[in-house]
Design a protein around this motif. Structure first.
Motif, mmCIF file in Angstrom:
data_model
loop_
_atom_site.group_PDB
_atom_site.id
_atom_site.type_symbol
_atom_site.label_atom_id
_atom_site.label_comp_id
_atom_site.label_asym_id
_atom_site.label_seq_id
_atom_site.Cartn_x
_atom_site.Cartn_y
_atom_site.Cartn_z
ATOM 1 N N TYR A 50 -71.996 -77.976 70.748
ATOM 2 C CA TYR A 50 -71.949 -77.756 72.193
ATOM 3 C C TYR A 50 -72.677 -76.492 72.619
ATOM 4 C CZ TYR A 50 -68.018 -80.957 71.613
ATOM 5 O OH TYR A 50 -67.234 -82.021 71.280
ATOM 6 N N MET A 51 -73.280 -76.575 73.800
ATOM 7 C CA MET A 51 -73.779 -75.393 74.492
ATOM 8 C C MET A 51 -72.735 -75.066 75.553
ATOM 9 S SD MET A 51 -76.843 -74.910 77.288
ATOM 10 C CE MET A 51 -76.007 -75.869 78.538
ATOM 11 N N PHE A 52 -72.259 -73.831 75.565
ATOM 12 C CA PHE A 52 -71.281 -73.409 76.551
ATOM 13 C C PHE A 52 -71.934 -72.521 77.598
ATOM 14 C CE2 PHE A 52 -68.566 -74.629 73.093
ATOM 15 C CZ PHE A 52 -67.510 -75.244 73.743
ATOM 16 N N SER A 53 -71.472 -72.696 78.825
ATOM 17 C CA SER A 53 -71.919 -71.900 79.957
ATOM 18 C C SER A 53 -70.676 -71.278 80.586
ATOM 19 C CB SER A 53 -72.627 -72.811 80.960
ATOM 20 O OG SER A 53 -72.945 -72.116 82.131
ATOM 21 N N CYS A 54 -70.667 -69.946 80.682
ATOM 22 C CA CYS A 54 -69.546 -69.207 81.264
ATOM 23 C C CYS A 54 -70.042 -68.503 82.518
ATOM 24 C CB CYS A 54 -69.012 -68.173 80.270
ATOM 25 S SG CYS A 54 -68.582 -68.871 78.664
ATOM 26 N N GLY A 55 -69.201 -68.468 83.560
ATOM 27 C CA GLY A 55 -69.704 -67.955 84.821
ATOM 28 C C GLY A 55 -68.900 -66.861 85.476
ATOM 29 N N ASP A 56 -69.536 -66.264 86.482
ATOM 30 C CA ASP A 56 -68.890 -65.255 87.312
ATOM 31 C C ASP A 56 -67.699 -65.844 88.067
ATOM 32 O OD1 ASP A 56 -70.758 -63.432 86.481
ATOM 33 O OD2 ASP A 56 -71.882 -63.391 88.360
ATOM 34 N N ASP A 57 -67.671 -67.175 88.207
ATOM 35 C CA ASP A 57 -66.594 -67.861 88.918
ATOM 36 C C ASP A 57 -65.389 -68.160 88.027
ATOM 37 O OD1 ASP A 57 -67.741 -69.772 87.289
ATOM 38 O OD2 ASP A 57 -67.973 -71.276 88.862
ATOM 39 N N GLY A 58 -65.436 -67.766 86.756
ATOM 40 C CA GLY A 58 -64.339 -68.029 85.832
ATOM 41 C C GLY A 58 -64.413 -69.383 85.155
ATOM 42 N N GLY A 59 -65.462 -70.123 85.433
ATOM 43 C CA GLY A 59 -65.624 -71.448 84.854
ATOM 44 C C GLY A 59 -66.279 -71.416 83.479
ATOM 45 N N LEU A 95 -72.408 -83.338 80.032
ATOM 46 C CA LEU A 95 -71.223 -82.504 80.144
ATOM 47 C C LEU A 95 -70.107 -83.141 79.329
ATOM 48 C CD1 LEU A 95 -69.861 -80.049 81.532
ATOM 49 C CD2 LEU A 95 -69.141 -81.650 83.322
ATOM 50 N N ALA A 96 -69.515 -82.374 78.422
ATOM 51 C CA ALA A 96 -68.471 -82.892 77.543
ATOM 52 C C ALA A 96 -67.139 -82.178 77.743
ATOM 53 C CB ALA A 96 -68.905 -82.763 76.089
ATOM 54 N N LEU A 97 -67.169 -80.908 78.173
ATOM 55 C CA LEU A 97 -65.946 -80.115 78.282
ATOM 56 C C LEU A 97 -65.945 -79.281 79.553
ATOM 57 C CD1 LEU A 97 -66.213 -78.617 74.708
ATOM 58 C CD2 LEU A 97 -64.528 -80.315 75.363
ATOM 59 N N THR A 98 -64.795 -79.219 80.185
ATOM 60 C CA THR A 98 -64.555 -78.275 81.264
ATOM 61 C C THR A 98 -63.245 -77.591 80.916
ATOM 62 O OG1 THR A 98 -65.664 -79.678 82.889
ATOM 63 C CG2 THR A 98 -64.196 -77.991 83.742
ATOM 64 N N LEU A 99 -63.303 -76.309 80.615
ATOM 65 C CA LEU A 99 -62.101 -75.572 80.250
ATOM 66 C C LEU A 99 -61.382 -75.107 81.513
ATOM 67 C CD1 LEU A 99 -63.417 -73.480 77.227
ATOM 68 C CD2 LEU A 99 -62.327 -75.727 77.231
ATOM 69 N N PRO A 100 -60.069 -74.852 81.418
ATOM 70 C CA PRO A 100 -59.343 -74.359 82.598
ATOM 71 C C PRO A 100 -59.999 -73.089 83.153
ATOM 72 C CG PRO A 100 -57.816 -74.928 80.847
ATOM 73 C CD PRO A 100 -59.196 -75.006 80.260
ATOM 74 N N ARG A 101 -60.095 -73.030 84.480
ATOM 75 C CA ARG A 101 -60.748 -71.906 85.149
ATOM 76 C C ARG A 101 -59.954 -70.620 84.945
ATOM 77 N NH1 ARG A 101 -64.970 -71.910 88.268
ATOM 78 N NH2 ARG A 101 -64.881 -74.132 88.631
ATOM 79 N N HIS A 102 -60.671 -69.540 84.656
ATOM 80 C CA HIS A 102 -60.067 -68.218 84.530
ATOM 81 C C HIS A 102 -60.007 -67.562 85.912
ATOM 82 C CE1 HIS A 102 -61.149 -69.111 80.445
ATOM 83 N NE2 HIS A 102 -60.542 -68.032 80.007
ATOM 84 N N LEU A 103 -59.194 -66.547 86.039
ATOM 85 C CA LEU A 103 -59.059 -65.855 87.319
ATOM 86 C C LEU A 103 -60.200 -64.896 87.592
ATOM 87 C CD1 LEU A 103 -55.235 -65.092 87.284
ATOM 88 C CD2 LEU A 103 -56.451 -66.890 88.532
#
Length: 154
Positions: free
Chosen positions: A112-121, A132-140
């Motif tokens: 997998y290639m993971f993308s982490c964002g300023d939005d907590g996603g 798209l294979a995974l969406t992890l729970p959004r961080h605060l």
């Protein structure tokens, strides 16, 4: 400390990986990828992608273990992109973040290639299917790094 060997580059080196006993892989702030002879520190091969990274305190580029693929941010940090290294072909893009992409990473098993964002996603793209294979729970808060367990799991 005295270096054993030295080499100079025009742009900041933001990624370094030992590929094998003969080759070092580097990427600079303009996403110029170089395969360096480990003994001479000269480029054996160079791939110019011309994606400028102005923000590289986080991981803005990552490679699969054999460097067949690499993940990087777009020039405006709005997308995570997956490329086939040798052909320079963009094989997948991820633009699901509500803001900028903070970092990218590829898991140690090259799945997998993971993308982490300023939005907590945090999103994961399957490298084989390019979907798209995974969406992890959004961080605060901002997610600016991702780590994997020793067996390669998240």
């Amino acid at each position: 400390m005295t270096p054993l060997k030295k080499s100079s580059f025009d742009e900041a080196i933001i990624f370094l990986k030992i590929l094998n006993s003969q080759t070092l892989l580097t990427a600079d702030a303009f996403t110029t990828i170089r395969y360096l002879d480990k003994e001479k520190l000269v480029a054996k091969e160079e791939i110019k992608m011309a994606i400028l990274h102005t923000r590289y305190a986080t991981k803005v580029i990552d490679f699969t273990s054999g460097a067949d693929y690499f993940a990087t941010l777009s020039h405006d940090a709005r997308e995570a992109k997956l490329f086939a290294t040798k052909s320079r072909k963009n094989i997948a893009s991820l633009d699901r973040h509500q803001g900028e992409v903070a970092c990218v990473s590829i898991d140690p098993k090259d799945r997998y290639m993971f993308s982490c964002g300023d939005d907590g996603g945090v999103f994961g793209v399957d490298i084989q299917t390019k979907k798209l294979a995974l969406t992890l729970p959004r961080h605060l808060d901002i997610v600016n790094d991702i780590a994997f367990s020793s067996d390669g799991d998240i």
